[in-house]
Design a protein around this motif. Structure first.
Motif, PDB file in Angstrom:
ATOM      1  N   ALA A   1       7.890   1.803  14.625  1.00  0.00           N
ATOM      2  CA  ALA A   1       9.249   1.774  14.083  1.00  0.00           C
ATOM      3  C   ALA A   1       9.429   2.649  12.842  1.00  0.00           C
ATOM      4  N   ASN A   2       8.348   2.874  12.088  1.00  0.00           N
ATOM      5  CA  ASN A   2       8.481   3.575  10.811  1.00  0.00           C
ATOM      6  C   ASN A   2       7.571   4.786  10.733  1.00  0.00           C
ATOM      7  N   ARG A   3       8.060   5.835  10.095  1.00  0.00           N
ATOM      8  CA  ARG A   3       7.266   7.052   9.915  1.00  0.00           C
ATOM      9  C   ARG A   3       6.105   6.793   8.955  1.00  0.00           C
ATOM     10  N   LEU A   4       5.006   7.448   9.242  1.00  0.00           N
ATOM     11  CA  LEU A   4       3.775   7.177   8.495  1.00  0.00           C
ATOM     12  C   LEU A   4       3.784   7.678   7.045  1.00  0.00           C
ATOM     13  N   PRO A   5       4.366   8.848   6.739  1.00  0.00           N
ATOM     14  CA  PRO A   5       4.378   9.266   5.334  1.00  0.00           C
ATOM     15  C   PRO A   5       5.057   8.250   4.416  1.00  0.00           C
ATOM     16  N   GLY A   6       6.166   7.671   4.871  1.00  0.00           N
ATOM     17  CA  GLY A   6       6.846   6.665   4.066  1.00  0.00           C
ATOM     18  C   GLY A   6       5.987   5.435   3.850  1.00  0.00           C
ATOM     19  N   GLU A   7       5.274   4.997   4.897  1.00  0.00           N
ATOM     20  CA  GLU A   7       4.392   3.835   4.766  1.00  0.00           C
ATOM     21  C   GLU A   7       3.219   4.160   3.842  1.00  0.00           C
ATOM     22  N   ALA A   8       2.685   5.383   3.945  1.00  0.00           N
ATOM     23  CA  ALA A   8       1.572   5.784   3.079  1.00  0.00           C
ATOM     24  C   ALA A   8       2.005   5.806   1.617  1.00  0.00           C
ATOM     25  N   VAL A   9       3.219   6.279   1.348  1.00  0.00           N
ATOM     26  CA  VAL A   9       3.726   6.307  -0.020  1.00  0.00           C
ATOM     27  C   VAL A   9       3.855   4.890  -0.564  1.00  0.00           C
ATOM     28  N   ARG A  10       4.340   3.959   0.243  1.00  0.00           N
ATOM     29  CA  ARG A  10       4.481   2.574  -0.204  1.00  0.00           C
ATOM     30  C   ARG A  10       3.124   1.947  -0.530  1.00  0.00           C
ATOM     31  N   ILE A  11       2.145   2.214   0.316  1.00  0.00           N
ATOM     32  CA  ILE A  11       0.799   1.693   0.060  1.00  0.00           C
ATOM     33  C   ILE A  11       0.242   2.269  -1.235  1.00  0.00           C
ATOM     34  N   CYS A  12       0.395   3.588  -1.420  1.00  0.00           N
ATOM     35  CA  CYS A  12      -0.103   4.239  -2.636  1.00  0.00           C
ATOM     36  C   CYS A  12       0.614   3.730  -3.883  1.00  0.00           C
ATOM     37  N   CYS A  13       1.909   3.460  -3.760  1.00  0.00           N
ATOM     38  CA  CYS A  13       2.666   2.951  -4.916  1.00  0.00           C
ATOM     39  C   CYS A  13       2.156   1.577  -5.337  1.00  0.00           C
ATOM     40  N   LEU A  14       1.908   0.698  -4.362  1.00  0.00           N
ATOM     41  CA  LEU A  14       1.366  -0.623  -4.690  1.00  0.00           C
ATOM     42  C   LEU A  14      -0.027  -0.503  -5.294  1.00  0.00           C
ATOM     43  N   ASP A  15      -0.843   0.345  -4.693  1.00  0.00           N
ATOM     44  CA  ASP A  15      -2.202   0.557  -5.189  1.00  0.00           C
ATOM     45  C   ASP A  15      -2.182   1.096  -6.614  1.00  0.00           C
ATOM     46  N   THR A  16      -1.323   2.078  -6.877  1.00  0.00           N
ATOM     47  CA  THR A  16      -1.239   2.683  -8.207  1.00  0.00           C
ATOM     48  C   THR A  16      -0.680   1.699  -9.224  1.00  0.00           C
ATOM     49  N   PHE A  17       0.291   0.884  -8.803  1.00  0.00           N
ATOM     50  CA  PHE A  17       0.853  -0.129  -9.697  1.00  0.00           C
ATOM     51  C   PHE A  17      -0.239  -1.067 -10.199  1.00  0.00           C
ATOM     52  N   VAL A  18      -1.097  -1.541  -9.290  1.00  0.00           N
ATOM     53  CA  VAL A  18      -2.168  -2.454  -9.689  1.00  0.00           C
ATOM     54  C   VAL A  18      -3.170  -1.754 -10.602  1.00  0.00           C
TER      55      VAL A  18
END
Length: 482
Positions: free
Chosen positions: A247-264
């Motif tokens: 359902a969702n494009r992978l670059p957008g999902e990768a950015v979300r994962i990286c944002c959470l990872d970077t936030f922590v």
């Protein structure tokens, strides 16, 4: 047997982010930042995530989603007929096992310190006596084994319930608790006297201070950290691509994962550096920052028993989410390749990881020795295992995933791009093709060579000879078929 899928998009993002969020964020990132001068390192770390981490993460997820298989069978499903890319899939399985051989011990340390603060071991202790708790724990193989066994058994029990009922359900709650804890702890650190000096060291780039370490060293350290924190190159993320929807494009999902990872990662530093400056402690203490320097802060502050217990509970949650994710990868590989049931994979893999983790535990006491690493440093069994994963398997694996996705000898850029842009959301532009094919491989090669230290140029020469021999063999083979 039909393949399980994530129950929700949120579950996929939280589980994948949980895999990325671990000791790379809460243990390694703060001390590497301190050693490399603070703000300049953070700046280049974020840049490295954008230009290197997100693309490679997208490629791992694409291989997983397109194949709906774990690493070995995923390569086999997508590779050109007669090629041998799937050999790297077996190296990924080895890499995940090798990572868990020391990761479970470090996670056990964090669990142990959580128990120690909660039970009052540090109560009334003088800051000068804090170090003895750490040295006594390392010298006690029974205590270290106990904490490691708790982590391993708990991890495989959760994974035994399956993707949705086990890994996804537990990881979602642990991630929510982790994010709540980190905000509470960061707010507490920022209220300490002198905290702003720590924030300034941490977030304001000071190129003069970075020059003392060496700008080149700081940049390479930041690039290497971007791979370690996302666990790229050993298919730790590829398996979650095989479970996700289209359902969702992978670059957008990768950015979300990286944002959470970077936030922590950033919030971990926001806890640690203000506290260090508030109590006049050196932020560049290296790996001992978490287990020796910070406990001195907690025993010196009001309510330190509570804050110390909460801090190490946060660290335990962060490391345990990665343990769960990698255990699932190892089990999925066994189920896919050997046809095992989940129950059999749980038992066999659990026993193997328990036994394989023992050398790291004993390497600090009964089997203690000093080994020389190619970087010039010395270390114990944990340091050898970490060197193999961080300096070899992660960059080499990331390079292989990259070449597989963008070269005509592998899956190919067009097929990768079509898979990455399947669905809705942020997509990947075909204009990145030249960057992916020529510039990004060179950046990863730099990380690999620098990480190998004195062995770097020797490895480069050997690799060049191997590539030349392979090229000549292919050329001879093609001529003979004409």
């Amino acid at each position: 047997m039909s393949r399980e899928n994530f129950r929700s998009r949120l579950g996929f993002i939280l589980v994948s982010a949980g895999c990325a969020i671990g000791i790379g964020n809460v243990w390694k990132f703060p001390y590497v930042t301190g050693v490399n001068g603070g703000g300049v390192f953070v700046l280049f770390y974020i840049i490295s995530l954008v230009i290197m981490g997100v693309p490679i993460l997208t490629m791992e997820l694409a291989v997983g989603r397109a194949s709906r298989k774990s690493a070995v069978l995923g390569y086999k499903a997508l590779e050109p007929k007669g090629s041998r890319w799937h050999i790297h899939g077996w190296l990924c399985v080895i890499g995940c096992c090798l990572l868990m051989m020391y990761y479970t011990t470090v996670s056990g340390w964090m669990l142990g310190y959580c128990f120690k603060f909660a039970s009052g071991t540090f109560s009334g202790m003088q800051p000068s006596d804090v170090d003895t708790v750490w040295t006594d724990m390392l010298a006690n193989p029974g205590e270290m084994t106990l904490y490691m066994v708790i982590i391993v058994l708990a991890g495989f029990i959760v994974c035994s319930f399956g993707l949705q009922k086990g890994l996804e359900r537990i990881s979602k709650w642990m991630m929510i608790c982790l994010l709540a804890l980190i905000v509470i702890l960061a707010i507490n650190s920022l209220t300490l006297d002198g905290a702003m000096e720590g924030v300034k060291f941490y977030l304001v780039p000071d190129f003069e201070r970075a020059a003392e370490v060496g700008i080149g060293n700081v940049i390479v350290a930041a690039m290497n950290q971007s791979f370690f924190t996302l666990s790229l190159g050993i298919a730790a993320m590829e398996i979650f691509g095989s479970y996700m929807s289209d359902a969702n494009r992978l670059p957008g999902e990768a950015v979300r994962i990286c944002c959470l990872d970077t936030f922590v990662a950033l919030m971990s530093g926001m806890i640690i550096f203000p506290a260090c400056f508030s109590f006049g402690l050196e932020p560049g203490q290296g790996p001992s920052l978490i287990f020796m320097t910070l406990p001195r802060v907690f025993v010196s502050m009001t309510g330190g028993r509570l804050w110390g217990a909460l801090f190490f509970l946060f660290l335990t949650f962060a490391s345990f989410t990665t343990v769960l994710a990698v255990f699932e990868n190892i089990m999925a590989s066994c189920m896919d390749n050997f046809g095992w049931s989940r129950k059999k994979a749980t038992i066999v893999c659990g026993i193997f990881i328990l036994l394989a983790s023992m050398p790291c535990v004993l390497g600090y006491n009964l089997w203690y020795f000093e080994a020389s690493l190619p970087s010039g440093a010395t270390g114990q069994i944990l340091d050898i295992e970490d060197f193999l994963v961080s300096n070899l398997l992660l960059p080499i694996g990331s390079l292989i995933y990259l070449l597989f996705c963008v070269s005509k000898w592998g899956w190919g850029f067009d097929k990768y791009l079509a898979e990455a842009n399947k669905g809705t959301g942020l997509g990947m532009s075909p204009r990145f093709k030249i960057y992916f094919q020529f510039i990004l491989p060179m950046l990863i090669l730099v990380i690999l060579l620098v990480g190998l230290g004195s062995w770097g140029w020797r490895a480069l020469i050997c690799a060049a000879v191997a590539v030349f021999v392979w090229f000549m063999a292919r050329r001879s083979s093609s001529k003979s078929t004409i």
